[in-house]
Design a protein around this motif. Structure first.
Motif, mmCIF file in Angstrom:
data_model
loop_
_atom_site.group_PDB
_atom_site.id
_atom_site.type_symbol
_atom_site.label_atom_id
_atom_site.label_comp_id
_atom_site.label_asym_id
_atom_site.label_seq_id
_atom_site.Cartn_x
_atom_site.Cartn_y
_atom_site.Cartn_z
ATOM 1 N N LYS B 27 -16.710 -35.659 -25.563
ATOM 2 C CA LYS B 27 -17.865 -33.957 -25.006
ATOM 3 C C LYS B 27 -17.162 -33.525 -23.688
ATOM 4 O O LYS B 27 -15.987 -34.385 -23.010
ATOM 5 C CB LYS B 27 -19.042 -34.794 -24.026
ATOM 6 N N PRO B 28 -17.319 -32.300 -23.457
ATOM 7 C CA PRO B 28 -16.525 -31.328 -22.474
ATOM 8 C C PRO B 28 -16.177 -32.055 -21.255
ATOM 9 O O PRO B 28 -15.572 -31.867 -20.386
ATOM 10 C CB PRO B 28 -16.505 -29.911 -22.754
ATOM 11 N N SER B 29 -17.819 -32.317 -21.180
ATOM 12 C CA SER B 29 -18.155 -32.250 -19.638
ATOM 13 C C SER B 29 -17.367 -33.990 -19.090
ATOM 14 O O SER B 29 -17.039 -34.310 -17.930
ATOM 15 C CB SER B 29 -19.210 -32.848 -19.696
ATOM 16 N N GLY B 30 -16.684 -34.668 -20.072
ATOM 17 C CA GLY B 30 -16.303 -35.729 -19.634
ATOM 18 C C GLY B 30 -17.000 -37.327 -19.450
ATOM 19 O O GLY B 30 -16.339 -37.987 -18.847
ATOM 20 N N ALA B 31 -18.124 -36.909 -19.517
ATOM 21 C CA ALA B 31 -19.358 -38.104 -19.716
ATOM 22 C C ALA B 31 -18.739 -39.024 -20.531
ATOM 23 O O ALA B 31 -18.538 -38.867 -21.725
ATOM 24 C CB ALA B 31 -20.815 -37.373 -19.698
ATOM 25 N N PRO B 32 -19.344 -40.159 -21.201
ATOM 26 C CA PRO B 32 -19.103 -41.130 -21.447
ATOM 27 C C PRO B 32 -19.741 -40.784 -22.884
ATOM 28 O O PRO B 32 -20.928 -40.132 -23.003
ATOM 29 C CB PRO B 32 -19.948 -42.689 -20.955
ATOM 30 N N CYS B 77 -21.567 -45.063 -32.256
ATOM 31 C CA CYS B 77 -22.319 -43.970 -31.966
ATOM 32 C C CYS B 77 -21.820 -42.963 -30.793
ATOM 33 O O CYS B 77 -20.947 -43.257 -30.177
ATOM 34 C CB CYS B 77 -23.595 -44.172 -30.809
ATOM 35 N N ASN B 78 -21.123 -41.941 -31.440
ATOM 36 C CA ASN B 78 -21.037 -41.221 -30.788
ATOM 37 C C ASN B 78 -21.767 -39.591 -30.276
ATOM 38 O O ASN B 78 -22.793 -39.419 -31.260
ATOM 39 C CB ASN B 78 -19.316 -40.284 -31.641
ATOM 40 N N ALA B 79 -20.935 -39.297 -29.174
ATOM 41 C CA ALA B 79 -22.320 -37.820 -28.979
ATOM 42 C C ALA B 79 -21.063 -36.355 -28.394
ATOM 43 O O ALA B 79 -20.208 -37.026 -28.476
ATOM 44 C CB ALA B 79 -22.688 -37.848 -27.494
ATOM 45 N N SER B 150 -24.205 -43.620 -22.586
ATOM 46 C CA SER B 150 -23.596 -43.858 -23.179
ATOM 47 C C SER B 150 -23.584 -42.744 -24.781
ATOM 48 O O SER B 150 -23.299 -41.889 -25.467
ATOM 49 C CB SER B 150 -22.139 -44.540 -23.731
ATOM 50 N N ILE B 151 -24.844 -43.365 -25.026
ATOM 51 C CA ILE B 151 -25.215 -42.325 -25.688
ATOM 52 C C ILE B 151 -26.488 -41.110 -25.745
ATOM 53 O O ILE B 151 -27.012 -40.536 -26.569
ATOM 54 C CB ILE B 151 -26.676 -42.590 -26.931
ATOM 55 N N MET B 152 -26.592 -40.884 -24.241
ATOM 56 C CA MET B 152 -26.681 -39.602 -23.644
ATOM 57 C C MET B 152 -26.149 -37.918 -24.491
ATOM 58 O O MET B 152 -25.675 -37.807 -24.213
ATOM 59 C CB MET B 152 -27.226 -39.878 -22.577
#
Lengths: 403, 403
Positions: B27-32, B77-79, B150-152
């Motif tokens: 994610k570009p945001s750097g979130a999990p 799972c990846n977001a 981390s799945i959000m």
């Protein structure tokens, strides 16, 4: 075959029709809210109605009139109250309105009625009674635009069209008006269309012509089954042009059918463009399906997708949402042959993402007509659907409609 | 029968499970954005997947794993990227991800994969490779909440639940996490759910339990057929509680089924409440239909209606839109027996509008849980659906998601 021309006059362009629009006081805003369309001679009538099992009184009433097979003299339309979910009192009011029109026009021929507005509110019958008495006295053969205005609710512009052509040496005209705003699922709010024609067409054939035209037009700004309590399109043909058609396979019948369909498509596109809060019209063309019905359904699913509509509003060429909407349409196809084009930008070819100029594609979405072309295989089925983008104003309009 | 209790731990509450969530840089945001759920011993797996014919690679991959009937060790799972509409390269990437997890866990048992994010983007495989190598080293038996985070994607809160009860003298736990936002048509964006259980259940029965639970829960925050490219719920059961179930008619099976369904309903309601831009959850209960399926469909149509949702957002007790949505649901009923209640306010009784305190009803719509009860006749069919209101922020979120 499309050698018709656009003429002025809307629903009064065809020979032998008059109309009127006025303020009867049904809307709190004081805007025009009562409309009457009258044929000089009794006309053949056809109608297409909502499939909802929660239906306005006018829908059931008109079905009964048409089922009797008699001829129709006039169409009365009110805005302000939908007269839907109004129980027995609503039914009595619809019956009384039609009888009042018969009385005012001094006729025993049929009168069709249509309502649009807030569901669950009884018609303001005092206003209706005085309005009907008045409107019958101000009918005019050039009042098509007045009629187009007085059927409006959340519409921002009146919607009107008329076409003229020569068939078998006779000048024939088809005109129409409609109201409706292309919403998230377009016909969850009321869509009304009234069409007049001066050809004379055998009743069953006229109904078939109308039904077929609507399948390719009004039903393509709607999501299947998503009909409101009041949706209807009514069409009159009065024979005043001198052209009479009874053979459905004749060239004359085919030409009239094509012109009627063009009128319906023009009106349907006007609804899509005037969608509540819309900033652009979206046209989705699907080709390569195994049937016309399948192609139409895929097109409708894409144009009805809130995610696609939001992306267009945000000028975001997020074609993956188009692919996702096509996939969940209920029409099966092989995702490995899927092609998606946004304007001139090819985004997916044979199921594989393509490189494209993202900024230019985003700029394309700022135009007022966005074209999405989707190929789903090698079949002959093609279909088109129309809608609009989803803006902040849609929510504003619908959050505040009755309060 | 509902003598379970809520416990902490989410997807790692059941015995013999570990999990981890971390930032892999997808994610570009750097979130999990990367999640791994592992069973200490190979588990029985069941899955329910999107019906869309445009499917993510992970959907087809998991179907193949489950069809082979082998046992499953882990769920990855990846977001960030949905790995949908990504062609042959997307498929190869899904296969490689699963193989990398097998390698990292030193197992030959099956690995299931799930993706969520932007459609049409290839997985960032460099990040996936280093991420998988890393995440396998940080597994922990108390990391259920990390996994929920981390799945959000557009979720505003993590969604997690675990229940515990005694069955046949054994302590049995079912836990789960999910992601998804209840949108206009809720599952047009990806809904993922991962459930773990420490009972041991015969594979076909476990699949039946999951499918039945989902019909009453996750599928009731969705409109039929409106599935995204990536939707799935995966459920593992590993037998570590010591309870083994093979007879579907046993009291033990029925109790486990009820607890599994409660987990699914809790997660589904959390999705509805966390709808994109939502300010409240809407629960629609339909009774009196001729079948459960019919009642569920009516409930879903009402809760999915943009006009109903907009009205709730605007605190407008416009119950006519509820009647209209019920009517167009495709389930036939007699409008003359329709009852509509908004909270405690009776708005329609036997098809006739009722007087009610408009201001009080409007105030009721300001609460964070809006209950709509609809009666459509004397049948035994009951069903519930959950959704949320439609706010300006829904449009904002979805107009700006990729750009």
């Amino acid at each position: 075959m499309a050698d018709w021309q656009i003429i002025a006059g809307g629903v009064t362009a065809a020979k032998g029709y008059q109309a009127a629009g006025m303020t009867a006081g049904l809307k709190p805003s004081g805007a025009p809210d009562l409309t009457l369309i009258v044929s000089d001679v009794p006309a053949i009538a056809a109608g297409v109605f909502t499939k909802s099992c929660v239906r306005a009184a006018c829908v059931d009433f008109n079905r009964e009139v048409l089922a009797k097979g008699g001829q129709v003299k006039a169409i009365l339309c009110n805005a302000g109250q939908a007269n839907a979910s109004t129980g027995a009192e609503g039914w009595q009011n619809a019956v009384e309105c039609a009888a009042l029109v018969q009385q005012a026009l001094n006729t025993e021929d049929g009168v069709l009625v249509a309502s649009t507005g807030v569901i669950g509110k009884q018609l303001l019958m005092d206003k209706m009674r005085s309005g009907i008495a008045k409107i019958a006295t101000i009918l005019a053969p050039d009042a098509g635009e007045d009629a187009a205005r007085s059927i409006m609710t959340t519409d921002t512009v009146p919607k009107s069209i008329a076409l003229e052509t020569a068939i078998d040496g006779q000048t024939v005209r088809v005109g129409g008006i409609c109201k409706g705003s292309g919403m998230i699922h377009p016909n969850m709010a009321t869509m009304l269309g009234f069409i007049t024609c001066d050809a004379g067409v055998e009743p069953q054939l006229w109904q078939q012509m109308l039904s077929s035209s609507i399948d390719a037009s009004f039903n393509q700004v709607t999501v299947d089954g998503d009909t409101s309590t009041n949706d209807m399109v009514l069409a009159l043909c009065n024979g005043q042009s001198g052209l009479l058609i009874s053979d459905r396979n004749s060239a004359a019948a085919q030409k009239l059918q094509a012109m009627l369909q063009e009128v319906c498509m023009s009106l349907a596109k006007a609804i899509a463009r005037d969608g509540e809060g819309a900033t652009c019209m979206i046209e989705v063309n699907v080709s390569g399906a195994s049937s016309v019905e399948g192609a139409r359904q895929i097109a409708k699913t894409i144009v009805g997708s809130s995610l696609v509509k939001s992306a267009v509003f945000g000028n975001d060429p997020n074609w993956g949402r188009i692919a996702a909407a096509a996939g969940r349409s209920g029409v099966d196809f092989d995702q490995n042959v899927l092609n998606i084009q946004l304007g001139d930008f090819v985004m997916m070819q044979d199921g594989t993402p393509q490189e494209y100029d993202r900024q230019a594609a985003s700029d394309y979405l700022k135009t007022d007509t966005v074209i999405i072309n989707v190929g789903v295989g090698n079949g002959n089925g093609c279909g088109t659907a129309w809608g609009c983008d989803l803006s902040y104003d849609y929510v504003k309009i619908n959050a505040e409609y009755t309060t």
